[in-house]
Write an enzyme that holds these catalytic residues in place. Structure first.
Site, PDB file in Angstrom:
ATOM      1  N   LYS A 191       1.047  -1.276   0.563  1.00 47.79           N
ATOM      2  CA  LYS A 191      -0.208  -0.094   0.343  1.00 47.79           C
ATOM      3  C   LYS A 191       1.068   1.150  -0.228  1.00 47.79           C
ATOM      4  O   LYS A 191       0.522   1.916  -0.988  1.00 47.79           O
ATOM      5  CB  LYS A 191      -0.788   0.232   1.250  1.00 47.79           C
ATOM      6  CG  LYS A 191      -2.052  -1.080   1.578  1.00 47.79           C
ATOM      7  CD  LYS A 191      -2.928  -0.448   2.802  1.00 47.79           C
ATOM      8  CE  LYS A 191      -2.785  -0.438   3.551  1.00 47.79           C
ATOM      9  NZ  LYS A 191      -1.679  -2.046   4.203  1.00 47.79           N
ATOM     10  N   ARG A 206      -9.452   1.039   9.469  1.00 50.45           N
ATOM     11  CA  ARG A 206      -8.662   0.205   9.256  1.00 50.45           C
ATOM     12  C   ARG A 206     -10.149  -0.824  10.054  1.00 50.45           C
ATOM     13  O   ARG A 206      -9.813  -1.752  10.769  1.00 50.45           O
ATOM     14  CB  ARG A 206      -7.676  -0.017  10.250  1.00 50.45           C
ATOM     15  CG  ARG A 206      -6.069  -0.292   9.564  1.00 50.45           C
ATOM     16  CD  ARG A 206      -5.142  -1.296  10.304  1.00 50.45           C
ATOM     17  NE  ARG A 206      -3.868  -1.144   9.930  1.00 50.45           N
ATOM     18  CZ  ARG A 206      -2.957  -1.151   9.528  1.00 50.45           C
ATOM     19  NH1 ARG A 206      -3.321   0.344   8.976  1.00 50.45           N
ATOM     20  NH2 ARG A 206      -2.333  -0.949   8.915  1.00 50.45           N
ATOM     21  N   ARG A 229      11.529  -7.448   4.170  1.00 46.21           N
ATOM     22  CA  ARG A 229      11.895  -5.486   4.189  1.00 46.21           C
ATOM     23  C   ARG A 229      13.362  -4.767   5.549  1.00 46.21           C
ATOM     24  O   ARG A 229      13.166  -5.810   6.708  1.00 46.21           O
ATOM     25  CB  ARG A 229      10.147  -4.983   4.998  1.00 46.21           C
ATOM     26  CG  ARG A 229      10.058  -3.576   4.064  1.00 46.21           C
ATOM     27  CD  ARG A 229       8.568  -3.802   4.398  1.00 46.21           C
ATOM     28  NE  ARG A 229       7.678  -4.084   5.168  1.00 46.21           N
ATOM     29  CZ  ARG A 229       6.549  -3.011   5.808  1.00 46.21           C
ATOM     30  NH1 ARG A 229       6.212  -2.298   4.425  1.00 46.21           N
ATOM     31  NH2 ARG A 229       6.319  -2.784   6.716  1.00 46.21           N
TER      32      ARG A 229
HETATM   33  P1  ADP Z   1       0.970  -2.136   7.998  1.00 48.77           P
HETATM   34  O1  ADP Z   1       0.068  -1.362   6.652  1.00 48.77           O
HETATM   35  O2  ADP Z   1       2.653  -2.307   7.483  1.00 48.77           O
HETATM   36  O3  ADP Z   1       0.771  -3.476   8.197  1.00 48.77           O
HETATM   37  P2  ADP Z   1       1.152   0.808   9.153  1.00 48.77           P
HETATM   38  O4  ADP Z   1       2.513   1.326   8.618  1.00 48.77           O
HETATM   39  O5  ADP Z   1       0.364   1.280   8.171  1.00 48.77           O
HETATM   40  O6  ADP Z   1       1.626  -0.693   8.566  1.00 48.77           O
HETATM   41  O7  ADP Z   1       0.381   0.679  10.622  1.00 48.77           O
HETATM   42  C1  ADP Z   1       1.879  -0.095  11.858  1.00 48.77           C
HETATM   43  C2  ADP Z   1       1.220  -0.084  12.765  1.00 48.77           C
HETATM   44  O8  ADP Z   1       0.101   0.717  13.075  1.00 48.77           O
HETATM   45  C3  ADP Z   1      -0.451  -0.917  12.830  1.00 48.77           C
HETATM   46  O9  ADP Z   1      -0.489  -2.299  13.153  1.00 48.77           O
HETATM   47  C4  ADP Z   1      -1.327  -0.043  14.209  1.00 48.77           C
HETATM   48  O10 ADP Z   1      -0.611  -1.273  14.897  1.00 48.77           O
HETATM   49  C5  ADP Z   1      -0.788   0.908  13.851  1.00 48.77           C
HETATM   50  N1  ADP Z   1      -2.048   1.423  12.988  1.00 48.77           N
HETATM   51  C6  ADP Z   1      -2.297   2.481  11.585  1.00 48.77           C
HETATM   52  N2  ADP Z   1      -2.918   2.672  11.030  1.00 48.77           N
HETATM   53  C7  ADP Z   1      -4.019   2.190  12.027  1.00 48.77           C
HETATM   54  C8  ADP Z   1      -5.385   3.155  12.100  1.00 48.77           C
HETATM   55  N3  ADP Z   1      -6.030   3.136  11.281  1.00 48.77           N
HETATM   56  N4  ADP Z   1      -6.392   2.017  13.078  1.00 48.77           N
HETATM   57  C9  ADP Z   1      -5.378   1.283  14.692  1.00 48.77           C
HETATM   58  N5  ADP Z   1      -4.099   1.024  14.132  1.00 48.77           N
HETATM   59  C10 ADP Z   1      -3.551   1.901  13.297  1.00 48.77           C
END
Ligand code: ADP
Ligand code: ZN
Length: 211
Positions: free
Chosen positions: A13, A88, A122
């Site tokens: 993404k 999410r 990664r």
């Molecule tokens: P990935 O998509 O690789 O899991 P992200 O960088 O989008 O990772 O997010 C890393 C972490 O940040 C998630 O595992 C979660 O703990 C937190 N996070 C990110 N976006 C959200 C969200 N919209 N709601 C809750 N937690 C979030």
């Protein structure tokens, strides 16, 4: 153009988001990046978020919702934006739909095995943010950035146990959004991890039909 990128962790993404953002000139809003910056800056938000993130859990809805709502009020979001990693949960999606009309939700898919392989390998540069993969995109010298010669690091949440809990959380909390947006007629699906350019071409085709 107001877009959401949906998909399991590690499906690419972030990479696609950067390409979309530069092609269409809209800001890329990544809740993961915002939270990681807060952790690095050791803000109050960062200290709270870290507890959840390093365990592969979601940060509480109220916290993330208020971060995103504040960000979307900024001037650069007026003509459009791209959300990466938000919503999410159904609760986050409902908070968003109460505020803004989204044009399209792009769902990127991949199998668990491909995702785990990708995330475990990664690596990131601490300094310039360049990304590598131990097998697919290795640096010239192991553990060192090609660009700036700084050390590479692995995200704390890219350790295999944490990846597995992130995938479980995804299935339980986030995957229901696929049905949610499908019912609203907003969903388009593309296959991820089949080459950055190929995935981007699919996405660009979908976005042609969005004003
Ligand atoms: P990935 O998509 O690789 O899991 P992200 O960088 O989008 O990772 O997010 C890393 C972490 O940040 C998630 O595992 C979660 O703990 C937190 N996070 C990110 N976006 C959200 C969200 N919209 N709601 C809750 N937690 C979030
Ligand atoms: Zn670097």
């Amino acid at each position: 153009m107001k877009i959401i990128l949906l998909g399991p962790p590690g499906v690419g993404k972030g990479t696609q988001a950067r390409l979309i953002s530069s092609k269409y000139g809209i800001p890329h809003i990544s809740t993961g990046d915002i939270l990681r910056k807060a952790i690095a800056d050791e803000t109050e938000l960062g200290l709270e978020a870290k507890e959840y993130i390093n365990k592969g859990q979601l940060v509480p809805d109220e916290l993330v919702i208020s971060i995103v709502m504040e960000r979307l009020k900024e001037k650069d979001c007026e003509k459009g934006f791209l959300l990466d990693g938000f919503p999410r949960t159904i609760k986050q999606a409902e908070a968003l739909s109460g505020l803004i009309q989204i044009d399209k939700v792009i769902n990127i898919t991949a199998s668990d095995e491909t995702i785990i392989e990708k995330l475990v390998g990664r690596r990131f540069c601490k300094d310039c943010g360049a990304t590598y993969h131990v097998h697919d995109v290795p640096p010239k010298e192991e553990g060192v950035c090609d660009e700036c010669h700084c050390d590479l690091f692995q995200r704390e949440d890219d350790k295999v146990d944490v990846i597995k809990s992130r995938l479980e959380v995804y299935k339980k909390e986030t995957a229901p959004l696929i049905e949610y947006y499908k019912e609203k007629g907003m969903l388009a699906t593309v296959t991820g991890l089949v080459g950055v350019d190929k995935v981007f071409a699919e996405i660009a085709k979908i976005l042609e039909s969005v004003a």
